[in-house]
Write an enzyme that holds these catalytic residues in place. Structure first.
Site, short mmCIF file in Angstrom:
data_model
loop_
_atom_site.label_atom_id
_atom_site.label_comp_id
_atom_site.label_asym_id
_atom_site.label_seq_id
_atom_site.Cartn_x
_atom_site.Cartn_y
_atom_site.Cartn_z
N PRO A 12 41.96 47.94 93.90
CA PRO A 12 42.75 49.32 93.65
C PRO A 12 41.65 49.73 92.33
O PRO A 12 42.26 49.50 90.86
CB PRO A 12 44.08 49.71 93.60
CG PRO A 12 44.87 47.84 94.07
CD PRO A 12 43.37 47.23 94.12
N GLU A 13 41.30 50.75 92.35
CA GLU A 13 40.50 51.74 91.03
C GLU A 13 41.81 53.42 90.42
O GLU A 13 42.22 52.73 91.74
CB GLU A 13 38.76 52.43 91.36
CG GLU A 13 38.30 50.34 91.73
CD GLU A 13 37.26 49.95 90.55
OE1 GLU A 13 38.17 50.18 89.35
OE2 GLU A 13 37.58 48.65 90.64
N HIS B 272 54.39 39.11 101.74
CA HIS B 272 53.26 39.81 100.51
C HIS B 272 54.20 40.91 100.33
O HIS B 272 53.94 40.84 99.48
CB HIS B 272 52.29 39.87 100.49
CG HIS B 272 51.60 38.33 101.25
ND1 HIS B 272 51.19 37.20 100.89
CD2 HIS B 272 50.04 38.31 101.86
CE1 HIS B 272 50.80 36.51 101.13
NE2 HIS B 272 50.18 37.03 101.99
N ARG C 231 47.63 38.59 96.85
CA ARG C 231 46.31 38.02 96.07
C ARG C 231 47.55 37.42 94.38
O ARG C 231 47.63 36.42 93.95
CB ARG C 231 45.42 37.85 95.34
CG ARG C 231 44.61 38.48 97.27
CD ARG C 231 43.48 38.93 96.81
NE ARG C 231 42.56 37.44 95.40
CZ ARG C 231 41.44 37.97 95.55
NH1 ARG C 231 40.19 38.97 95.50
NH2 ARG C 231 41.05 36.84 94.52
#
Ligand code: ZN
Length: 271
Positions: free
Chosen positions: A2-3, A91, A110
């Site tokens: 994600p930017e 997750h 992650r």
């Protein structure tokens, strides 16, 4: 990953659901994130009201009375609004359950994201204190980049991706902005004129704003607040186009590595 545009899209997506709401409960399923979720986080958050949903760089800030929750999506994190009794997926590491009966759920395969509490103003937190200006705010300009870059021999692409210089210019946006400004990614940052930096600052703004408008770019792990993958890829000029024809001049787009990052440019249009 994600930017800035994805984070801003997420911020805008969650804000109407959590603003002014009281946190009734916090469920931590997996505390081992980039930094461990503090054991007392549920206790710190319970009963507090979200006064503002802000962003600094790629950090989402939930401001409350006498403190803030600092949240980062890491490499693969996402937030979504669900019913508290919706079964958690794999997750789904943490839930904030609000008085309006909605749940803000943090998902991160992650586990490079983080959720941290600060009792101070969040901009004083060590993670945020040294960040450069926001690219979409007035303090960021060609003049700023020019002054900041004097005496620096690092390539301009590395320079604009440094979060101490300016936040939120990720690899895609750096490649695209430099193409728009006609500047070679390897040119030493200290040897670029004010006039060219004016063009570059404008290009960075334009590229980020276009991406925010489209709800974030491509990135496979991004899920927006409605639970849909964030595939809103804008028309890319150079990124991921090596060997293809430059849309401006027809030359082949080149691919190289700069500071481990894939770097795309048109040797004819960028100097
Ligand atoms: Zn070209």
């Amino acid at each position: 990953m994600p930017e800035l545009p994805e984070v801003e899209t997420t911020r805008r997506g969650i804000a109407p659901h959590v603003l002014g709401q009281i946190i009734e409960n916090v469920i931590v399923r997996q505390p081992q994130l980039r930094w461990p979720v503090p054991a007392d986080l549920p206790e710190k958050l319970r009963g507090r009201i979200v006064r503002n949903v802000g962003r600094r760089g790629k950090y989402i800030l939930l401001d409350m009375e006498a403190g803030a929750l600092i949240l980062h999506l890491g490499m693969s994190g996402s937030l979504r609004i669900t019913a508290p009794d919706a079964p958690p997926r794999k997750h789904d590491h943490l839930d904030l359950i609000f008085g309006n009966g909605l749940c803000l759920r943090f998902h991160d395969p992650r586990r490079f994201g983080c959720l941290l509490w600060t009792g101070d103003a969040p901009e004083l937190h060590p993670l945020l204190a040294d960040l450069g200006p926001e690219p979409l705010e007035a303090e960021f300009s060609g003049r700023y980049l020019h002054d900041k870059s004097r005496g620096r021999s690092a390539p301009v692409k590395t320079f604009i991706m440094d979060s101490h210089v300016v936040v939120g210019v990720g690899n895609i946006y750096a490649n695209e902005s430099l193409f728009r400004a006609g500047i070679s990614p390897v040119r030493p940052a200290g040897r670029i004129s004010l006039q060219r930096y004016e063009k570059l600052a404008e290009a960075i703004r334009t590229v980020l704003e276009a991406s925010i408008e489209q709800g974030g770019t491509t990135l496979r792990d991004f899920v927006n607040e409605a639970g849909n993958p964030g595939y809103f890829r804008q028309t890319l000029q150079v990124y991921d186009r090596d060997g293809e024809a430059c849309r401006r001049c027809g030359s082949d787009i080149r691919l190289g590595r700069l500071g481990q990052r894939a770097t795309y440019w048109c040797p004819h249009c960028q100097h």
